[in-house]
Design a protein around this motif. Structure first.
Motif, PDB file in Angstrom:
ATOM      1  N   VAL A 170       0.861  -1.185   0.000  1.00  0.00           N
ATOM      2  CA  VAL A 170       0.000   0.000   0.000  1.00  0.00           C
ATOM      3  C   VAL A 170       0.898   1.237   0.000  1.00  0.00           C
ATOM      4  O   VAL A 170       1.792   1.362   0.850  1.00  0.00           O
ATOM      5  N   HIS A 171       0.669   2.138  -0.947  1.00  0.00           N
ATOM      6  CA  HIS A 171       1.399   3.404  -1.006  1.00  0.00           C
ATOM      7  C   HIS A 171       0.567   4.472  -0.289  1.00  0.00           C
ATOM      8  O   HIS A 171      -0.574   4.733  -0.683  1.00  0.00           O
ATOM      9  N   VAL A 172       1.143   5.087   0.728  1.00  0.00           N
ATOM     10  CA  VAL A 172       0.467   6.140   1.486  1.00  0.00           C
ATOM     11  C   VAL A 172       1.267   7.430   1.318  1.00  0.00           C
ATOM     12  O   VAL A 172       2.496   7.436   1.493  1.00  0.00           O
ATOM     13  N   ARG A 195       1.747  13.300 -11.173  1.00  0.00           N
ATOM     14  CA  ARG A 195       2.898  12.717 -11.868  1.00  0.00           C
ATOM     15  C   ARG A 195       3.607  11.686 -10.990  1.00  0.00           C
ATOM     16  O   ARG A 195       3.929  10.579 -11.433  1.00  0.00           O
ATOM     17  N   ILE A 196       3.822  12.033  -9.731  1.00  0.00           N
ATOM     18  CA  ILE A 196       4.519  11.123  -8.812  1.00  0.00           C
ATOM     19  C   ILE A 196       3.702   9.851  -8.586  1.00  0.00           C
ATOM     20  O   ILE A 196       4.229   8.733  -8.621  1.00  0.00           O
ATOM     21  N   MET A 197       2.395  10.010  -8.368  1.00  0.00           N
ATOM     22  CA  MET A 197       1.557   8.846  -8.135  1.00  0.00           C
ATOM     23  C   MET A 197       1.437   7.988  -9.395  1.00  0.00           C
ATOM     24  O   MET A 197       1.369   6.750  -9.330  1.00  0.00           O
ATOM     25  N   ALA A 198       1.422   8.621 -10.578  1.00  0.00           N
ATOM     26  CA  ALA A 198       1.366   7.874 -11.835  1.00  0.00           C
ATOM     27  C   ALA A 198       2.637   7.060 -12.043  1.00  0.00           C
ATOM     28  O   ALA A 198       2.592   5.928 -12.551  1.00  0.00           O
ATOM     29  N   GLU A 199       3.781   7.622 -11.646  1.00  0.00           N
ATOM     30  CA  GLU A 199       5.042   6.879 -11.764  1.00  0.00           C
ATOM     31  C   GLU A 199       5.013   5.625 -10.897  1.00  0.00           C
ATOM     32  O   GLU A 199       5.503   4.564 -11.302  1.00  0.00           O
ATOM     33  N   ASP A 200       4.434   5.726  -9.704  1.00  0.00           N
ATOM     34  CA  ASP A 200       4.326   4.549  -8.834  1.00  0.00           C
ATOM     35  C   ASP A 200       3.448   3.478  -9.490  1.00  0.00           C
ATOM     36  O   ASP A 200       3.767   2.283  -9.440  1.00  0.00           O
ATOM     37  N   ARG A 201       2.351   3.895 -10.100  1.00  0.00           N
ATOM     38  CA  ARG A 201       1.478   2.921 -10.769  1.00  0.00           C
ATOM     39  C   ARG A 201       2.182   2.273 -11.962  1.00  0.00           C
ATOM     40  O   ARG A 201       2.028   1.083 -12.232  1.00  0.00           O
ATOM     41  N   LYS A 202       2.984   3.055 -12.636  1.00  0.00           N
ATOM     42  CA  LYS A 202       3.678   2.570 -13.838  1.00  0.00           C
ATOM     43  C   LYS A 202       4.736   1.518 -13.500  1.00  0.00           C
ATOM     44  O   LYS A 202       4.940   0.554 -14.250  1.00  0.00           O
ATOM     45  N   HIS A 203       5.403   1.689 -12.350  1.00  0.00           N
ATOM     46  CA  HIS A 203       6.517   0.808 -12.024  1.00  0.00           C
ATOM     47  C   HIS A 203       6.101  -0.447 -11.268  1.00  0.00           C
ATOM     48  O   HIS A 203       6.910  -1.349 -11.077  1.00  0.00           O
ATOM     49  N   GLU A 204       4.862  -0.528 -10.820  1.00  0.00           N
ATOM     50  CA  GLU A 204       4.375  -1.725 -10.134  1.00  0.00           C
ATOM     51  C   GLU A 204       3.813  -2.701 -11.156  1.00  0.00           C
ATOM     52  O   GLU A 204       3.128  -2.316 -12.101  1.00  0.00           O
ATOM     53  N   ARG A 205       4.083  -3.970 -10.954  1.00  0.00           N
ATOM     54  CA  ARG A 205       3.553  -4.972 -11.879  1.00  0.00           C
ATOM     55  C   ARG A 205       2.070  -5.216 -11.649  1.00  0.00           C
ATOM     56  O   ARG A 205       1.331  -5.546 -12.559  1.00  0.00           O
ATOM     57  N   ARG A 206       1.637  -5.076 -10.386  1.00  0.00           N
ATOM     58  CA  ARG A 206       0.232  -5.341 -10.052  1.00  0.00           C
ATOM     59  C   ARG A 206      -0.502  -4.020  -9.823  1.00  0.00           C
ATOM     60  O   ARG A 206       0.136  -2.976  -9.690  1.00  0.00           O
ATOM     61  N   PRO A 207      -1.838  -4.055  -9.760  1.00  0.00           N
ATOM     62  CA  PRO A 207      -2.578  -2.825  -9.435  1.00  0.00           C
ATOM     63  C   PRO A 207      -2.095  -2.235  -8.104  1.00  0.00           C
ATOM     64  O   PRO A 207      -1.837  -2.970  -7.149  1.00  0.00           O
ATOM     65  N   VAL A 208      -1.977  -0.931  -8.053  1.00  0.00           N
ATOM     66  CA  VAL A 208      -1.394  -0.252  -6.893  1.00  0.00           C
ATOM     67  C   VAL A 208      -2.491   0.332  -6.026  1.00  0.00           C
ATOM     68  O   VAL A 208      -3.398   1.011  -6.523  1.00  0.00           O
ATOM     69  N   ARG A 209      -2.404   0.080  -4.730  1.00  0.00           N
ATOM     70  CA  ARG A 209      -3.312   0.674  -3.751  1.00  0.00           C
ATOM     71  C   ARG A 209      -2.667   1.965  -3.257  1.00  0.00           C
ATOM     72  O   ARG A 209      -1.600   1.925  -2.654  1.00  0.00           O
ATOM     73  N   GLN A 210      -3.337   3.094  -3.516  1.00  0.00           N
ATOM     74  CA  GLN A 210      -2.786   4.406  -3.170  1.00  0.00           C
ATOM     75  C   GLN A 210      -3.759   5.163  -2.275  1.00  0.00           C
ATOM     76  O   GLN A 210      -4.969   5.197  -2.546  1.00  0.00           O
ATOM     77  N   ILE A 211      -3.209   5.782  -1.230  1.00  0.00           N
ATOM     78  CA  ILE A 211      -4.002   6.560  -0.278  1.00  0.00           C
ATOM     79  C   ILE A 211      -3.309   7.903  -0.080  1.00  0.00           C
ATOM     80  O   ILE A 211      -2.143   7.949   0.332  1.00  0.00           O
TER      81      ILE A 211
END
Length: 287
Positions: A170-172, A195-211
């Protein structure tokens, strides 16, 4: 008085009785299921001072403990900043007293008053019952309050932690957007955040949980915030958050990724331990 009873009293007043009666993530059973519960909160702690402008960290510890949250984003956190907070490290002290892991992301890190003393710092923090796997302090566009003639420029203070919640990453993020009436800096900060949150989604292989937790210093309908709602769900807590006494504006937010985090309930807790009220939300993390 038990912790659970204190939590219920705060959230009953805030209109979140159903969520208060549900077990928090740390107490729920580990059995298989499609999602994992997590209680989160955001709170601008006003450098430890209440609505009365009196520094009282005991009062804030009690308010935070009553939320019974697994993860808390904090804004206006002093770390040996000055007299107003008794030169104390509020991030470390809150983490210790609440028995939570802590990650502090300074916005400002200034030279000490006397050589050899710790640096004077002010920023945001994340408290977590779950172990912090990694942490990063990202830059956002800022207009410094420490420069007499500031210009918008990249500066730190957008804190990110990665947690493992029952095996789920989980990214918080903890943030504090610009307070000025001119929204131009917030426009840039929202673009940086996406932009920062999109980069995290791009670099994860699985769906990213972001809060995303923070004080945005703008109402939900503000045009500069609109781009955030393309990827995130704004959790409506049912009331304003500022000022803490007779609040009239909602400027404190919990926002979550649309496809990977579901909302069970949210509320604004009634307390005068800061000049803001905290927002607390019960979430379900999709597997």
């Amino acid at each position: 008085m038990s912790l659970r009873r204190r939590t219920v009293e705060v959230l009953v007043a805030a209109g979140l009785l159903g969520a208060a009666l549900a077990p928090p993530a740390s107490a729920a059973g580990p059995g298989p299921g499609p999602s994992v519960p997590l209680r989160v909160a955001t709170y601008n702690i006003h450098a430890g001072a209440g609505m009365d402008n009196v520094f009282d960290l005991d009062r804030q510890v009690a308010a935070l403990r009553a939320l019974d949250a697994d993860v808390i984003g904090l804004q206006e956190v002093d770390v040996r900043w000055g007299d107003r907070s008794e030169w104390r490290d509020l991030a470390a002290e809150l983490g210790r007293r609440l028995r939570m892991h802590v990650s502090f992301a300074p916005i400002y890190s200034l030279d000490p008053v006397a050589p050899g003393d710790p640096r004077r710092e002010f920023g945001v923090a994340v408290l977590s019952r779950y172990r912090i796997v990694s942490a990063e302090n990202h830059d956002l566009t800022r207009l410094s309050t420490q420069d007499p003639n500031p210009v918008p420029a990249p500066a730190p203070g957008f804190g990110e932690v990665v947690l493992k919640v029952r095996g789920l990453p989980v990214h918080v993020y903890a943030t504090h957007l610009d307070y000025r009436g001119d929204p131009s800096v917030r426009v840039a900060q929202v673009a940086d955040t996406r932009r920062i949150m999109a980069e995290d989604r791009k670099h994860e292989r699985r769906p990213v949980r972001q809060i995303l937790l923070g004080d945005f210093n703008a109402p939900p309908t503000a045009p500069e915030l609109a781009p955030l709602w393309k990827e995130l769900t704004d959790i409506e807590p049912g009331g304003p958050t500022y000022p803490a006494q007779d609040p009239v504006q909602r400027i404190d937010y919990v926002a979550v990724s649309k496809d990977t985090v579901r909302v069970r309930g949210a509320a604004v807790a009634e307390t005068l331990a800061s000049d803001h009220r905290p927002v607390v939300a019960d979430l379900l993390l999709r597997r």
